[in-house]
Design an enzyme around this catalytic site. Structure first.
Site, PDB file in Angstrom:
ATOM      1  N   ASP A 298       0.727  -1.061   0.031  1.00 49.53           N
ATOM      2  CA  ASP A 298       0.005   0.052   0.127  1.00 49.53           C
ATOM      3  C   ASP A 298       0.931   1.213   0.021  1.00 49.53           C
ATOM      4  OD1 ASP A 298      -1.905   2.099   0.570  1.00 49.53           O
ATOM      5  OD2 ASP A 298      -3.197   0.834   1.764  1.00 49.53           O
TER       6      ASP A 298
ATOM      7  N   HIS B 228      -0.436   4.487  -0.080  1.00 49.02           N
ATOM      8  CA  HIS B 228      -1.213   5.745   0.476  1.00 49.02           C
ATOM      9  C   HIS B 228      -0.669   6.245   1.928  1.00 49.02           C
ATOM     10  CE1 HIS B 228      -4.278   3.916  -2.223  1.00 49.02           C
ATOM     11  NE2 HIS B 228      -4.423   4.924  -2.475  1.00 49.02           N
TER      12      HIS B 228
ATOM     13  N   SER C 204      -5.231  -4.167   2.157  1.00 44.26           N
ATOM     14  CA  SER C 204      -4.308  -3.743   3.341  1.00 44.26           C
ATOM     15  C   SER C 204      -5.042  -4.207   4.627  1.00 44.26           C
ATOM     16  CB  SER C 204      -4.188  -2.356   3.276  1.00 44.26           C
ATOM     17  OG  SER C 204      -3.550  -1.987   2.149  1.00 44.26           O
TER      18      SER C 204
HETATM   19 CO1  B1M Z   1      -5.735   5.251  -4.177  1.00 39.80          CO
HETATM   20  N1  B1M Z   1      -7.234   4.372  -3.728  1.00 39.80           N
HETATM   21  N2  B1M Z   1      -5.099   3.900  -5.194  1.00 39.80           N
HETATM   22  N3  B1M Z   1      -4.263   6.607  -4.582  1.00 39.80           N
HETATM   23  N4  B1M Z   1      -6.777   6.580  -3.395  1.00 39.80           N
HETATM   24  C1  B1M Z   1      -8.469   4.856  -2.765  1.00 39.80           C
HETATM   25  C2  B1M Z   1      -7.770   4.405  -1.446  1.00 39.80           C
HETATM   26  C3  B1M Z   1      -9.479   4.116  -3.298  1.00 39.80           C
HETATM   27  C4  B1M Z   1     -10.672   4.078  -2.080  1.00 39.80           C
HETATM   28  C5  B1M Z   1     -10.169   5.016  -4.482  1.00 39.80           C
HETATM   29  C6  B1M Z   1     -11.385   4.553  -5.026  1.00 39.80           C
HETATM   30  O1  B1M Z   1     -11.409   3.755  -5.694  1.00 39.80           O
HETATM   31  N5  B1M Z   1     -12.647   5.271  -4.793  1.00 39.80           N
HETATM   32  C7  B1M Z   1      -9.151   2.654  -3.868  1.00 39.80           C
HETATM   33  C8  B1M Z   1      -9.064   1.581  -3.031  1.00 39.80           C
HETATM   34  C9  B1M Z   1     -10.075   0.452  -3.379  1.00 39.80           C
HETATM   35  C10 B1M Z   1     -10.253  -0.620  -2.460  1.00 39.80           C
HETATM   36  O2  B1M Z   1      -9.273  -1.273  -2.091  1.00 39.80           O
HETATM   37  N6  B1M Z   1     -11.467  -0.677  -1.578  1.00 39.80           N
HETATM   38  C11 B1M Z   1      -7.792   3.264  -4.295  1.00 39.80           C
HETATM   39  C12 B1M Z   1      -7.205   2.462  -5.415  1.00 39.80           C
HETATM   40  C13 B1M Z   1      -7.797   1.463  -6.268  1.00 39.80           C
HETATM   41  C14 B1M Z   1      -5.848   2.783  -5.817  1.00 39.80           C
HETATM   42  C15 B1M Z   1      -4.895   2.125  -6.750  1.00 39.80           C
HETATM   43  C16 B1M Z   1      -5.018   0.500  -6.771  1.00 39.80           C
HETATM   44  C17 B1M Z   1      -5.326   2.615  -7.979  1.00 39.80           C
HETATM   45  C18 B1M Z   1      -4.435   2.012  -9.134  1.00 39.80           C
HETATM   46  O3  B1M Z   1      -3.181   2.002  -9.397  1.00 39.80           O
HETATM   47  N7  B1M Z   1      -5.358   1.445 -10.365  1.00 39.80           N
HETATM   48  C19 B1M Z   1      -3.448   2.417  -6.305  1.00 39.80           C
HETATM   49  C20 B1M Z   1      -2.983   1.495  -5.240  1.00 39.80           C
HETATM   50  C21 B1M Z   1      -1.677   1.614  -5.095  1.00 39.80           C
HETATM   51  C22 B1M Z   1      -1.075   0.766  -3.946  1.00 39.80           C
HETATM   52  O4  B1M Z   1      -1.252   1.164  -2.947  1.00 39.80           O
HETATM   53  N8  B1M Z   1      -0.491  -0.409  -4.205  1.00 39.80           N
HETATM   54  C23 B1M Z   1      -3.842   3.849  -5.548  1.00 39.80           C
HETATM   55  C24 B1M Z   1      -3.015   4.942  -5.727  1.00 39.80           C
HETATM   56  C25 B1M Z   1      -3.244   6.186  -5.274  1.00 39.80           C
HETATM   57  C26 B1M Z   1      -2.167   7.348  -5.486  1.00 39.80           C
HETATM   58  C27 B1M Z   1      -0.655   7.005  -5.589  1.00 39.80           C
HETATM   59  C28 B1M Z   1      -2.425   8.073  -7.066  1.00 39.80           C
HETATM   60  C29 B1M Z   1      -2.762   8.663  -4.441  1.00 39.80           C
HETATM   61  C30 B1M Z   1      -2.197   8.268  -3.051  1.00 39.80           C
HETATM   62  C31 B1M Z   1      -0.843   9.161  -2.782  1.00 39.80           C
HETATM   63  C32 B1M Z   1      -0.385   9.108  -1.488  1.00 39.80           C
HETATM   64  O5  B1M Z   1      -1.043   8.859  -0.368  1.00 39.80           O
HETATM   65  N9  B1M Z   1       1.059   9.620  -1.265  1.00 39.80           N
HETATM   66  C33 B1M Z   1      -4.248   7.686  -4.196  1.00 39.80           C
HETATM   67  C34 B1M Z   1      -5.442   8.531  -3.587  1.00 39.80           C
HETATM   68  C35 B1M Z   1      -4.836   9.912  -2.969  1.00 39.80           C
HETATM   69  C36 B1M Z   1      -6.446   8.019  -3.102  1.00 39.80           C
HETATM   70  C37 B1M Z   1      -7.902   8.636  -2.400  1.00 39.80           C
HETATM   71  C38 B1M Z   1      -8.561   9.278  -3.650  1.00 39.80           C
HETATM   72  C39 B1M Z   1      -7.528   9.485  -1.399  1.00 39.80           C
HETATM   73  C40 B1M Z   1      -6.674   8.992  -0.021  1.00 39.80           C
HETATM   74  C41 B1M Z   1      -6.274  10.224   0.989  1.00 39.80           C
HETATM   75  O6  B1M Z   1      -5.095  10.518   0.892  1.00 39.80           O
HETATM   76  N10 B1M Z   1      -7.440  10.556   1.629  1.00 39.80           N
HETATM   77  C42 B1M Z   1      -8.643   7.250  -1.845  1.00 39.80           C
HETATM   78  C43 B1M Z   1     -10.191   7.508  -2.068  1.00 39.80           C
HETATM   79  C44 B1M Z   1     -10.793   8.092  -0.503  1.00 39.80           C
HETATM   80  O7  B1M Z   1     -10.086   7.596   0.444  1.00 39.80           O
HETATM   81  N11 B1M Z   1     -11.530   8.827  -0.734  1.00 39.80           N
HETATM   82  C45 B1M Z   1      -8.046   6.317  -2.793  1.00 39.80           C
HETATM   83  C46 B1M Z   1      -7.057  11.565   2.677  1.00 39.80           C
HETATM   84  C47 B1M Z   1      -6.337  10.899   3.927  1.00 39.80           C
HETATM   85  C48 B1M Z   1      -5.939  12.063   4.912  1.00 39.80           C
HETATM   86  O8  B1M Z   1      -7.365   9.966   4.449  1.00 39.80           O
HETATM   87  O9  B1M Z   1      -5.676   8.163   4.303  1.00 39.80           O
HETATM   88  O10 B1M Z   1      -8.112   7.558   4.732  1.00 39.80           O
HETATM   89  P1  B1M Z   1      -6.711   8.589   4.980  1.00 39.80           P
HETATM   90  O11 B1M Z   1      -6.771   8.815   6.625  1.00 39.80           O
HETATM   91  C49 B1M Z   1      -7.582   9.126   7.367  1.00 39.80           C
HETATM   92  C50 B1M Z   1      -8.280   7.965   8.017  1.00 39.80           C
HETATM   93  O12 B1M Z   1      -8.374   6.712   7.435  1.00 39.80           O
HETATM   94  C51 B1M Z   1      -7.356   7.890   9.439  1.00 39.80           C
HETATM   95  O13 B1M Z   1      -7.052   9.048   9.703  1.00 39.80           O
HETATM   96  C52 B1M Z   1      -7.089   9.874   8.553  1.00 39.80           C
HETATM   97  C53 B1M Z   1      -8.004  10.962   8.878  1.00 39.80           C
HETATM   98  O14 B1M Z   1      -7.658  11.690   9.912  1.00 39.80           O
HETATM   99  N12 B1M Z   1      -6.274   6.702   9.316  1.00 39.80           N
HETATM  100  C54 B1M Z   1      -5.431   6.352  10.490  1.00 39.80           C
HETATM  101  C55 B1M Z   1      -5.410   6.439   8.326  1.00 39.80           C
HETATM  102  N13 B1M Z   1      -4.300   5.900   8.714  1.00 39.80           N
HETATM  103  C56 B1M Z   1      -4.441   5.657  10.124  1.00 39.80           C
HETATM  104  C57 B1M Z   1      -3.514   5.315  11.076  1.00 39.80           C
HETATM  105  C58 B1M Z   1      -3.883   5.277  12.232  1.00 39.80           C
HETATM  106  C59 B1M Z   1      -5.101   6.181  12.707  1.00 39.80           C
HETATM  107  C60 B1M Z   1      -5.934   6.530  11.610  1.00 39.80           C
HETATM  108  O15 B1M Z   1      -3.312   4.667  13.393  1.00 39.80           O
HETATM  109  C61 B1M Z   1      -1.995   4.161  12.973  1.00 39.80           C
END
Ligand code: B1M
Length: 214
Positions: A99, A101, A152
């Site tokens: 992963d 992200h 993940s």
């Molecule tokens: Co990706 N991606 N992505 N992506 N991406 C998602 C996660 C996805 C839901 C988008 C979608 O389809 N709607 C989907 C996942 C599908 C699934 O498995 N159910 C997805 C996919 C499919 C993919 C790829 C497979 C796409 C591809 O290549 N075809 C690929 C995967 C690569 C890999 O990981 N092997 C991929 C790639 C990417 C980018 C590189 C382009 C980019 C990431 C860049 C980066 O992080 N440096 C990206 C992004 C930006 C997203 C979305 C749009 C946004 C994620 C984000 O940063 N959110 C995402 C859709 C979405 O989530 N709405 C998506 C903002 C961030 C602050 O939130 O990380 O959730 P988040 O953190 C939150 C909470 O979750 C929590 O606290 C935070 C808020 O305070 N939290 C914790 C997180 N970690 C925590 C740990 C803790 C406590 C809380 O304690 C240890």
């Protein structure tokens, strides 16, 4: 567009031109930096997720959005509330194997390190072996795992089992969009020999870390 509508657009469109000036305008108006992150910036990211899901954005565009989000968080970071307390504990933090992200993980790092925790951030795609080695070297008080993909969540259960086999028994803090408390309790906790705590967001992570430190 009015300011409140412009701010999420930077993330949705993946542009940085004008971003910091608009963030400064929100700060000057009295908006709290964490509310800006959790409000308009997260709303922008949610929209990016929706558009990506609907095939209206390609990965390269989502990457631009991530860059804009990271720039926004970096700009707000110096303004985030800091609690200069004595050292409360050490956390090893990683995005799990497979992963990439890291925006949420890095937010957890910022918020915990602003609140008295020493955070050792191992980065992305961190496999169990690397975590085990780091845990032996750093002797953390707890380990934080982040992951956004459905696979993940499964990887977290595997990682928990591997950590347990290696004799690591500090609490695990888990979070990330694909995870739920139910999954953490029913699939990760049974694989691990110590408490597994689920955090919905970075602030919930801080609350749990504070509880662990007490
Ligand atoms: Co990706 N991606 N992505 N992506 N991406 C998602 C996660 C996805 C839901 C988008 C979608 O389809 N709607 C989907 C996942 C599908 C699934 O498995 N159910 C997805 C996919 C499919 C993919 C790829 C497979 C796409 C591809 O290549 N075809 C690929 C995967 C690569 C890999 O990981 N092997 C991929 C790639 C990417 C980018 C590189 C382009 C980019 C990431 C860049 C980066 O992080 N440096 C990206 C992004 C930006 C997203 C979305 C749009 C946004 C994620 C984000 O940063 N959110 C995402 C859709 C979405 O989530 N709405 C998506 C903002 C961030 C602050 O939130 O990380 O959730 P988040 O953190 C939150 C909470 O979750 C929590 O606290 C935070 C808020 O305070 N939290 C914790 C997180 N970690 C925590 C740990 C803790 C406590 C809380 O304690 C240890």
């Amino acid at each position: 567009l009015p300011l409140d509508e412009r701010v999420p657009r930077y993330v949705i469109e993946g542009v940085k031109d004008g971003l910091t000036a608009d963030l400064d305008a929100l700060l000057a108006r009295g908006d709290k930096p964490l509310d800006i992150i959790n409000g308009p910036l997260m709303a922008g990211m949610a929209e990016v997720g929706k558009l990506f899901n609907a095939n209206q954005l390609i990965v390269a565009e989502v990457l631009q959005s991530a860059e804009a989000m990271k720039a926004a968080v970096a700009h707000l970071e110096p303004h985030l509330e800091k609690n200069e307390s004595a050292a409360k504990g050490r956390m090893l933090l990683a995005t799990v194997k497979g992963d990439v992200h890291d925006i949420g993980k890095n937010l957890v790092e910022i918020i915990l390190s602003n609140n008295g925790f020493q955070v050792i951030n191992l980065g992305i795609k961190v496999g169990p072996e690397t975590l085990i080695e780091a845990a032996r070297r750093e002797q953390p008080d707890f380990i934080g795992l982040s992951g956004l993909l459905v696979k993940s969540a499964l990887q977290m259960a595997i990682t928990a089992a591997d950590l347990k086999s290696a004799g690591i028994d500090v609490p695990l803090l888990v979070g990330g969009a694909a995870l739920s408390r139910q999954f953490a309790d029913s699939r990760i906790a049974p694989e691990y020999g110590a408490p597994v705590l689920y955090a919905k967001d970075a602030m919930a992570g801080l609350e749990l870390a504070n509880q662990l430190a007490d």
